[in-house]
Design a protein around this motif. Structure first.
Motif, short mmCIF file in Angstrom:
data_model
loop_
_atom_site.label_atom_id
_atom_site.label_comp_id
_atom_site.label_asym_id
_atom_site.label_seq_id
_atom_site.Cartn_x
_atom_site.Cartn_y
_atom_site.Cartn_z
N LYS A 1 -15.99 4.78 2.89
CA LYS A 1 -14.65 4.21 2.83
C LYS A 1 -14.69 2.71 3.09
CE LYS A 1 -11.46 6.42 2.42
NZ LYS A 1 -10.74 6.87 1.23
N GLU A 2 -13.67 2.01 2.63
CA GLU A 2 -13.62 0.57 2.76
C GLU A 2 -12.76 0.16 3.96
OE1 GLU A 2 -12.53 -1.43 -0.79
OE2 GLU A 2 -13.67 -0.10 -2.07
N ASP B 1 -3.25 -4.92 2.69
CA ASP B 1 -2.87 -3.52 2.57
C ASP B 1 -1.65 -3.19 3.44
OD1 ASP B 1 -4.96 -2.91 0.84
OD2 ASP B 1 -6.35 -2.59 2.50
N ARG C 1 -7.75 0.84 -3.74
CA ARG C 1 -7.73 1.49 -2.43
C ARG C 1 -6.61 2.51 -2.32
NH1 ARG C 1 -9.70 -3.60 -1.02
NH2 ARG C 1 -7.63 -4.54 -0.95
N LYS D 1 -7.56 5.66 -4.28
CA LYS D 1 -8.55 6.47 -3.56
C LYS D 1 -7.89 7.25 -2.42
CE LYS D 1 -12.20 6.67 -4.43
NZ LYS D 1 -12.87 7.57 -5.40
N GLU D 2 -6.91 6.64 -1.74
CA GLU D 2 -6.21 7.37 -0.68
C GLU D 2 -5.34 8.46 -1.27
OE1 GLU D 2 -3.13 6.76 3.03
OE2 GLU D 2 -4.28 5.05 2.29
N HIS E 1 0.83 -1.20 0.00
CA HIS E 1 0.00 0.00 0.00
C HIS E 1 0.87 1.26 0.00
CE1 HIS E 1 -3.83 2.06 0.69
NE2 HIS E 1 -3.20 2.82 1.56
#
Length: 440
Positions: free
Chosen positions: A185-186, A192, A38, A41-42, A4
């Motif tokens: 949010k997930e 991750d 993910r 998106k961050e 991540h």
């Protein structure tokens, strides 16, 4: 560095104007599309990229890190359905605080600061005060500020937004937007935060090999695998202490390490690590070693969770957050206080909360003694007395029967050694044991 974090660094190093897509990231860094999504998106929340309709996601300037609760002035104007009167070139700024002009000017001055946003009606003196304190304006009620106010905002390079709604409605709309952003949010998953480049030992390695690897890596715990990377155990300084250097690690290793899946939620895994005292969790896919996470990795993930508090805070986690483990040689016992958030309309602990605590105590007890996962099939509550808010309770899980496929667990809740709730939990043993017997 986790995958991540590697993706975020990769995106940050891209040239301004570069296109960023899930497929591109997944291919370049050899990660799953879910992990890439993910991270993108961050990156968008941090200001590295922006999604533009009919264009796609683009690497942009302005990499100032944003918290999840940060909104840009552009987003505020859209939320409040406002018209931007001046300061178009500054709409990508994020106000560091919101101030409602519902006080005397002397008091306002204590709250206003540079880069804040003042929500104000037709109070011209408050508008001027806010601008002089380097705060942008969100003018409510559909009222236009006069020319002097607009001129001052332009001189100070500030934004003025005009909304047709009253102050209360605008504030409600902003709060709702922040809430929606949180719940969309997930969950943070193990994949991750896990480290994929794992230091490990083969089954035929010796204690001497452990010492060599430990000195070169400054680590003390290593997964042990066989020839095809199937996980068979974990070895640490505790297991090798006092052993001859020629002893094989598979003869002294811990054959029941804590094994997790790559798609398990971090909040669930962290709860188990805290309850059971695991420093390391090994990540496996169909028995094969694919990664490892440490308690430190989990702590770092929670630093992000604190910024994004919706991540994985399940009902179970919230209910159990105030409970602690009690040393009990015979049974699994936890204790904690009945808080205001756990009671019903009459001020007593709700039945649902008590059942949740009892069920989790049984689940933890099964894992702690037998390292087994279980799925609750039936929970029968035999008795339940009113438990007032503020009461310290003790929950004890007693394993009555553990068979190959099913188990029965009796759970008691006591207050000052008096039973106030009692139930029987029937659970089905999960397919995943922490280490399968076939792998040993």
């Amino acid at each position: 560095m986790t995958k991540h974090q590697q993706i975020l660094t990769f995106i940050e190093d891209l040239a301004i104007g570069s296109k960023v897509s899930v497929r591109f990231i997944a291919k370049e860094l050899d990660v799953s599309e879910g992990t890439a999504y993910r991270a993108i998106k961050e990156a968008e929340s941090k200001g590295f990229v922006r999604s533009i309709p009919k264009v796609g996601t683009i690497r942009i300037e302005g990499v100032k890190e944003r918290q999840i609760e940060d909104l840009t002035l552009r987003e505020v104007s859209q939320i409040a359905e406002g018209v931007v009167i001046c300061g178009f070139e500054h709409l990508d700024r994020s106000p560091n605080k919101f101030v409602i002009a519902a006080m005397e000017l002397e008091s306002m001055g204590r709250y206003l600061e540079e880069d804040s946003l003042c929500i104000v009606g037709n109070r011209r003196d408050a508008q001027i005060c806010a601008l002089e304190n380097q705060a942008s304006l969100l003018v409510t009620g559909g009222l236009e500020p006069d020319e002097e106010v607009v001129t001052l905002a332009r001189q100070k390079k500030l934004v003025i937004i005009q909304s047709p709604y009253d102050t209360f409605a605008v504030t409600t709309m902003i709060n709702r937007a922040l809430y929606d952003r949180l719940i969309e949010k997930e969950l943070i998953l193990v994949e991750d935060i896990m480290v994929r480049d794992v230091n490990f030992l083969k089954a035929d390695a010796t204690v001497e090999d452990w010492h060599t690897l430990s000195q070169s890596t400054d680590h003390s715990r290593f997964p042990v695998v066989d020839a095809d990377m199937t996980l068979i155990g974990i070895v640490s300084a505790v297991e090798v202490a006092g052993e001859d250097v020629k002893t094989r690690v598979k003869d002294v290793m811990n054959v029941t390490p804590f094994i997790v899946g790559h798609d398990d939620p971090v909040t669930h895994i962290s709860r188990i690590m805290v309850w059971e005292g695991w420093e390391i969790a090994v990540v496996a896919d169909q028995g094969k070693l694919i990664g490892i996470i440490s308690l430190q990795d989990v702590i770092e993930a929670y630093q992000q969770v604190q910024k994004q508090p919706q991540f994985g805070e399940t009902v179970d986690n919230l209910v159990l957050s105030g409970f602690r483990y009690v040393d009990d040689a015979e049974h699994l016992t936890i204790e904690g206080e009945i808080t205001n958030s756990m009671v019903n309309d009459y001020g007593s602990a709700s039945c649902g909360v008590i059942v949740t605590v009892m069920n989790m105590a049984g689940y933890i007890g099964l894992r702690k003694k037998y390292r087994l996962d279980a799925i609750t099939e039936n929970f029968t509550l035999y008795q339940l007395q009113p438990i007032p808010v503020g009461t310290e309770i003790k929950v004890t899980a007693k394993l009555l029967l553990v068979a190959k496929k099913h188990c029965n667990i009796e759970v008691e809740v006591t207050v000052n050694n008096a039973i106030v709730a009692k139930g029987l939990m029937t659970a089905r043993i999960g397919d995943k044991k922490l280490v399968s017997e076939s792998a040993l």
